[in-house]
Design an enzyme around this catalytic site. Structure first.
Site, PDB file in Angstrom:
ATOM      1  N   TRP A   1       2.544   4.184  -0.923  1.00  0.00           N
ATOM      2  CA  TRP A   1       1.371   4.338  -1.788  1.00  0.00           C
ATOM      3  C   TRP A   1       0.285   5.226  -1.178  1.00  0.00           C
ATOM      4  O   TRP A   1      -0.902   5.054  -1.474  1.00  0.00           O
ATOM      5  CB  TRP A   1       0.764   2.978  -2.157  1.00  0.00           C
ATOM      6  CG  TRP A   1       1.753   1.930  -2.533  1.00  0.00           C
ATOM      7  CD1 TRP A   1       2.974   2.102  -3.141  1.00  0.00           C
ATOM      8  CD2 TRP A   1       1.630   0.523  -2.314  1.00  0.00           C
ATOM      9  NE1 TRP A   1       3.603   0.906  -3.324  1.00  0.00           N
ATOM     10  CE2 TRP A   1       2.810  -0.092  -2.821  1.00  0.00           C
ATOM     11  CE3 TRP A   1       0.648  -0.281  -1.750  1.00  0.00           C
ATOM     12  CZ2 TRP A   1       3.015  -1.466  -2.778  1.00  0.00           C
ATOM     13  CZ3 TRP A   1       0.851  -1.653  -1.698  1.00  0.00           C
ATOM     14  CH2 TRP A   1       2.018  -2.225  -2.204  1.00  0.00           C
TER      15      TRP A   1
ATOM     16  N   ASP B   1       0.844   3.396  -8.047  1.00  0.00           N
ATOM     17  CA  ASP B   1       1.830   3.583  -9.109  1.00  0.00           C
ATOM     18  C   ASP B   1       1.286   4.382 -10.298  1.00  0.00           C
ATOM     19  O   ASP B   1       0.099   4.312 -10.634  1.00  0.00           O
ATOM     20  CB  ASP B   1       2.308   2.227  -9.627  1.00  0.00           C
ATOM     21  CG  ASP B   1       3.164   1.489  -8.614  1.00  0.00           C
ATOM     22  OD1 ASP B   1       3.469   2.066  -7.551  1.00  0.00           O
ATOM     23  OD2 ASP B   1       3.522   0.328  -8.884  1.00  0.00           O
TER      24      ASP B   1
ATOM     25  N   ASP C   1       9.691   0.239  -0.748  1.00  0.00           N
ATOM     26  CA  ASP C   1       8.343  -0.069  -1.230  1.00  0.00           C
ATOM     27  C   ASP C   1       7.474  -0.693  -0.131  1.00  0.00           C
ATOM     28  O   ASP C   1       7.895  -0.823   1.025  1.00  0.00           O
ATOM     29  CB  ASP C   1       8.454  -1.001  -2.448  1.00  0.00           C
ATOM     30  CG  ASP C   1       7.426  -0.695  -3.517  1.00  0.00           C
ATOM     31  OD1 ASP C   1       6.340  -0.203  -3.186  1.00  0.00           O
ATOM     32  OD2 ASP C   1       7.714  -0.963  -4.702  1.00  0.00           O
TER      33      ASP C   1
ATOM     34  N   GLN D   1      -0.689   5.309   1.867  1.00  0.00           N
ATOM     35  CA  GLN D   1      -1.449   4.636   2.916  1.00  0.00           C
ATOM     36  C   GLN D   1      -1.098   5.183   4.298  1.00  0.00           C
ATOM     37  O   GLN D   1      -0.100   5.870   4.498  1.00  0.00           O
ATOM     38  CB  GLN D   1      -1.200   3.135   2.853  1.00  0.00           C
ATOM     39  CG  GLN D   1      -1.720   2.493   1.580  1.00  0.00           C
ATOM     40  CD  GLN D   1      -1.523   0.989   1.531  1.00  0.00           C
ATOM     41  OE1 GLN D   1      -1.042   0.378   2.477  1.00  0.00           O
ATOM     42  NE2 GLN D   1      -1.894   0.388   0.413  1.00  0.00           N
ATOM     43  N   ALA D   2      -1.956   4.864   5.269  1.00  0.00           N
ATOM     44  CA  ALA D   2      -1.731   5.178   6.686  1.00  0.00           C
ATOM     45  C   ALA D   2      -1.538   6.674   6.917  1.00  0.00           C
ATOM     46  O   ALA D   2      -0.793   7.070   7.809  1.00  0.00           O
ATOM     47  CB  ALA D   2      -0.545   4.376   7.233  1.00  0.00           C
TER      48      ALA D   2
END
Length: 436
Positions: A223, A244, A152, A225-226
């Site tokens: 999630w 989520d 996570d 990102q990046a």
């Protein structure tokens, strides 16, 4: 010299460039299994894990390929590590035989077991996480018999945050209508996200896992990102492409819409992950449960069940066991997913969180034909029509032998098009086979 079909099969079996290829085919296809979080949150223990494992066998899910029994957050003692080894300590009140004891019993059932950590100082529920402890934690997981790691993105200290926020610019090839919020620090044009701290945090655990004698499937949970879709395939075997999920249709439709623009990243050894299944949870209608599972399956997403299997209804089990959709998802020859061929409710390439693409198709070697899906994204009953001349794989002919994937009913020779009335948020799934 190989015959043309044999050569095509051989080419499909080659590893994808820059993908994280693991031994024994681990991670080549989307993972199938169960996870504790959506059903139980932090209220988890060995009894609930082993109950799920036994039900995967008893319900016939194992026979269809469901194999991972994954323990999510809250499995350890909070706020501490072992003073001498620096290892995370499993909570003895929840897991009196340790994680290794549960793993042994899961393995005895012919299944595999997963564990959870985070690329930060603490997990989302404030338990010890693995940033800076990647090597020791990976070795612990291997010693305990772990087969799968969900990793996570919580508890990231300030010195490990990224210099910029990632968003998809307007007019991009992924999300043509744009998804950028009003950010004060967006990444400059051409920024290399492999220089980001997020990339460094996730590759550190990848490297630790690769150094082990045990093969552990690596499921990134950053999630979306990046710009993870551009580097996730070389770092893990799946990567979360969104925040989520939860058990309501609006959120499921929103994630399906976002993921529909990411199908170019799906192939063997790597899969964008729209999060765990909510089939059987919340107040979803039977139609919404059906549409949720079908969309996840045709996008070749991991299919990780997230409900209590000892109390699941027969209707929900039937959805999770739909062999046509599982066969499509687990095709050993064709790694690409279904793609939208028409948006339906909206003009093509519309980014709409409420009304995702409604018409999908994909070729399947296991089904020996083309899978066609039609979604009613509206809040009322409405008719949807699959016109063969619009389906890329079918436009060369005007009549096909068709099977209804929900009922297994043989619909016979269907000429030109197939229409059906669908209740709100329901899907039709067709297996379109030989010409007729």
């Amino acid at each position: 010299m190989l015959a043309p079909f044999t050569l095509a099969v051989a080419l499909h079996l080659l590893p994808v460039a820059n993908a994280l290829v693991r031994e024994s085919g681990v991670g080549r296809l989307p993972a199938l299994g169960w996870n504790s979080w959506n059903a139980f949150g932090c209220d988890i223990n060995s009894t609930k894990v082993l109950t799920a494992a036994n039900e995967v066998v008893n319900l016939g899910l194992k026979d269809l390929g469901y194999e991972y029994i994954n323990i999510d957050d809250c499995w350890s003692i909070q706020n501490t590590r072992d003073n001498s080894t620096n290892r995370i300590i499993p909570d003895p009140s929840k897991f009196p035989d340790g994680i290794s004891g549960v793993a042994e019993q899961v393995h005895d059932l012919g299944l595999k077991i997963g564990i959870y950590s985070s690329a930060g100082d603490e997990t989302c529920a404030h338990y010890p996480a693995s940033l800076g402890y990647e090597t020791v934690d990976a070795q612990s997981f291997a010693d305990w018999g772990i087969d799968y790691l969900k990793y996570d993105n919580c508890g990231v200290p300030s010195n490990w945050t990224d210099s910029y926020h990632y968003c998809v610019p307007e007019g991009s090839g992924s999300h043509p209508n744009g998804t950028c919020p009003d950010l004060s620090d967006p990444a400059p044009e051409g920024y290399d996200w492999k220089s980001s701290n997020t990339y460094a945090r996730y590759t550190a655990m990848r490297n630790a896992l690769l150094s082990l004698d045990r093969t552990i499937l690596y499921s990134l949970c950053d999630w979306g990102q990046a710009d993870v879709n551009t580097w996730g395939n070389e770092t893990g075997n799946s990567w979360r492409m969104s925040d989520d999920i939860n058990a309501n249709w609006a959120r499921i439709a929103e994630i399906a819409n976002e993921n529909s623009f990411l199908m170019k990243y799906v192939d063997f050894w790597g899969h964008p992950d729209p999060d765990m299944l909510e089939v059987g949870n919340g107040a979803l209608t039977l139609e919404e449960n059906r549409a949720h599972f079908a969309l996840w399956a045709i996008m070749k997403s991991p299919l990780i069940i997230g409900t209590a299997l000892d109390s699941i209804s027969d209707d929900h089990v039937a959805i999770l066991k739909n062999k046509y959709l599982i066969d499509f998802n687990q095709d050993p020859v064709i790694g690409s997913p279904a793609h939208p061929y028409k948006w339906g409710y909206n003009p093509d390439w519309t980014f709409d969180a409420v009304h995702p693409a409604e018409y999908w198709s994909g070729t399947s070697s296991t089904l020996q034909g083309t899978l066609v899906l039609m979604l009613n994204s509206e809040n009322v009953t409405s008719t949807r029509t699959a016109t063969w001349s619009e389906v890329p794989q079918l436009k060369s002919h005007d009549a096909y032998h068709v099977i209804d994937a929900w009922t297994s009913k043989d619909l016979g020779c269907v000429k030109t098009e197939y229409s059906t009335s669908l209740e709100s948020h329901d899907v039709a799934v067709l297996v379109v086979k030989r010409r007729c």
